[in-house]
Design a protein around this motif. Structure first.
Motif, PDB file in Angstrom:
ATOM      1  N   MET A  94       0.827  -1.201   0.000  1.00  0.00           N
ATOM      2  CA  MET A  94       0.000   0.000   0.000  1.00  0.00           C
ATOM      3  C   MET A  94       0.862   1.251   0.000  1.00  0.00           C
ATOM      4  O   MET A  94       0.558   2.223  -0.691  1.00  0.00           O
ATOM      5  N   GLN A  95       1.958   1.234   0.741  1.00  0.00           N
ATOM      6  CA  GLN A  95       2.850   2.398   0.754  1.00  0.00           C
ATOM      7  C   GLN A  95       3.439   2.627  -0.630  1.00  0.00           C
ATOM      8  O   GLN A  95       3.551   3.777  -1.088  1.00  0.00           O
ATOM      9  N   ALA A  96       3.813   1.567  -1.322  1.00  0.00           N
ATOM     10  CA  ALA A  96       4.354   1.704  -2.683  1.00  0.00           C
ATOM     11  C   ALA A  96       3.294   2.281  -3.627  1.00  0.00           C
ATOM     12  O   ALA A  96       3.603   3.146  -4.458  1.00  0.00           O
ATOM     13  N   ILE A  97       2.059   1.815  -3.497  1.00  0.00           N
ATOM     14  CA  ILE A  97       0.969   2.344  -4.335  1.00  0.00           C
ATOM     15  C   ILE A  97       0.761   3.824  -4.027  1.00  0.00           C
ATOM     16  O   ILE A  97       0.639   4.645  -4.941  1.00  0.00           O
ATOM     17  N   TYR A  98       0.719   4.166  -2.756  1.00  0.00           N
ATOM     18  CA  TYR A  98       0.546   5.568  -2.343  1.00  0.00           C
ATOM     19  C   TYR A  98       1.676   6.430  -2.900  1.00  0.00           C
ATOM     20  O   TYR A  98       1.437   7.504  -3.450  1.00  0.00           O
ATOM     21  N   ASN A  99       2.909   5.955  -2.776  1.00  0.00           N
ATOM     22  CA  ASN A  99       4.053   6.715  -3.286  1.00  0.00           C
ATOM     23  C   ASN A  99       3.964   6.906  -4.799  1.00  0.00           C
ATOM     24  O   ASN A  99       4.291   7.976  -5.320  1.00  0.00           O
ATOM     25  N   ASP A 100       3.529   5.873  -5.523  1.00  0.00           N
ATOM     26  CA  ASP A 100       3.374   5.977  -6.976  1.00  0.00           C
ATOM     27  C   ASP A 100       2.328   7.029  -7.335  1.00  0.00           C
ATOM     28  O   ASP A 100       2.518   7.800  -8.279  1.00  0.00           O
ATOM     29  N   VAL A 101       1.210   7.022  -6.609  1.00  0.00           N
ATOM     30  CA  VAL A 101       0.147   7.998  -6.885  1.00  0.00           C
ATOM     31  C   VAL A 101       0.652   9.408  -6.594  1.00  0.00           C
ATOM     32  O   VAL A 101       0.445  10.328  -7.399  1.00  0.00           O
ATOM     33  N   ARG A 102       1.333   9.593  -5.461  1.00  0.00           N
ATOM     34  CA  ARG A 102       1.876  10.919  -5.133  1.00  0.00           C
ATOM     35  C   ARG A 102       2.884  11.371  -6.198  1.00  0.00           C
ATOM     36  O   ARG A 102       2.884  12.537  -6.597  1.00  0.00           O
ATOM     37  N   ALA A 103       3.721  10.455  -6.655  1.00  0.00           N
ATOM     38  CA  ALA A 103       4.722  10.798  -7.681  1.00  0.00           C
ATOM     39  C   ALA A 103       4.040  11.158  -8.996  1.00  0.00           C
ATOM     40  O   ALA A 103       4.466  12.100  -9.682  1.00  0.00           O
ATOM     41  N   VAL A 112      -7.520  12.676 -10.177  1.00  0.00           N
ATOM     42  CA  VAL A 112      -8.513  11.603 -10.327  1.00  0.00           C
ATOM     43  C   VAL A 112      -7.950  10.407 -11.100  1.00  0.00           C
ATOM     44  O   VAL A 112      -8.054   9.264 -10.633  1.00  0.00           O
ATOM     45  N   PRO A 113      -7.335  10.614 -12.286  1.00  0.00           N
ATOM     46  CA  PRO A 113      -6.759   9.444 -12.978  1.00  0.00           C
ATOM     47  C   PRO A 113      -5.636   8.773 -12.183  1.00  0.00           C
ATOM     48  O   PRO A 113      -5.495   7.544 -12.232  1.00  0.00           O
ATOM     49  N   ALA A 114      -4.846   9.573 -11.460  1.00  0.00           N
ATOM     50  CA  ALA A 114      -3.763   8.987 -10.656  1.00  0.00           C
ATOM     51  C   ALA A 114      -4.334   8.101  -9.554  1.00  0.00           C
ATOM     52  O   ALA A 114      -3.837   6.993  -9.303  1.00  0.00           O
ATOM     53  N   ILE A 115      -5.397   8.581  -8.906  1.00  0.00           N
ATOM     54  CA  ILE A 115      -6.019   7.787  -7.844  1.00  0.00           C
ATOM     55  C   ILE A 115      -6.699   6.552  -8.432  1.00  0.00           C
ATOM     56  O   ILE A 115      -6.617   5.463  -7.858  1.00  0.00           O
ATOM     57  N   ASP A 116      -7.338   6.698  -9.583  1.00  0.00           N
ATOM     58  CA  ASP A 116      -7.948   5.533 -10.241  1.00  0.00           C
ATOM     59  C   ASP A 116      -6.889   4.481 -10.579  1.00  0.00           C
ATOM     60  O   ASP A 116      -7.139   3.277 -10.429  1.00  0.00           O
ATOM     61  N   ASP A 117      -5.724   4.929 -11.021  1.00  0.00           N
ATOM     62  CA  ASP A 117      -4.631   3.994 -11.306  1.00  0.00           C
ATOM     63  C   ASP A 117      -4.179   3.295 -10.012  1.00  0.00           C
ATOM     64  O   ASP A 117      -3.918   2.086 -10.001  1.00  0.00           O
ATOM     65  N   GLY A 118      -4.127   4.065  -8.921  1.00  0.00           N
ATOM     66  CA  GLY A 118      -3.771   3.470  -7.624  1.00  0.00           C
ATOM     67  C   GLY A 118      -4.798   2.443  -7.168  1.00  0.00           C
ATOM     68  O   GLY A 118      -4.446   1.385  -6.658  1.00  0.00           O
ATOM     69  N   LYS A 119      -6.078   2.750  -7.381  1.00  0.00           N
ATOM     70  CA  LYS A 119      -7.123   1.789  -7.012  1.00  0.00           C
ATOM     71  C   LYS A 119      -7.014   0.512  -7.845  1.00  0.00           C
ATOM     72  O   LYS A 119      -7.265  -0.587  -7.341  1.00  0.00           O
TER      73      LYS A 119
END
Length: 128
Positions: A94-103, A112-119
């Motif tokens: 989850m931390q890696a996913i969060y970091n990817d979305v933040r990056a 919105v697309p970044a968060i959708d990609d994280g989901k």
């Protein structure tokens, strides 16, 4: 000789998840993860023990009240919700996913697309 822990508990777990209050929590979790109710039940039966399943409704309610406060991106992804309260995703994943979305957001991708990609990555992590 067959020990108790060797028994197949899937039917008992299914009965827990289809009880009225648990079923509502499962449907809300499935909607939040954008997976079918049946798929989420299968994942929960596979990954959670009886104790965790029996407490699913209480964990869900506590997660709604206390998880991911203050960080809208973590809230949208359910970082604490899906690692601490409903432990479907490993904290490191989850931390890696969060970091990817933040990056991605820092690099100019709309939120919105970044968060959708994280989901989508969270869905892949729970289906493993």
């Amino acid at each position: 000789m067959k020990y108790l822990y060797e028994k197949d508990l899937r039917q008992m777990k299914y009965n827990i998840l289809t009880s009225t209050r648990h079923d509502l929590a499962v449907k809300e979790l499935a909607r939040r993860l954008d997976v079918s109710d049946q798929k989420l039940r299968m994942i929960l039966i596979r990954d959670f023990d009886m104790s965790l399943l029996e407490n699913l409704q209480a964990r869900y309610e506590m997660g709604l009240l206390h998880a991911d406060r203050g960080d809208p991106i973590a809230g949208a992804l359910g970082c604490e919700f899906f690692t601490r309260f409903i432990p479907l995703v490993e904290p490191g994943t989850m931390q890696a996913i969060y970091n990817d979305v933040r990056a991605a957001i820092a690099a100019g991708t709309p939120e919105v697309p970044a968060i959708d990609d994280g989901k989508a990555k969270i869905r892949e992590a729970i289906k493993r």
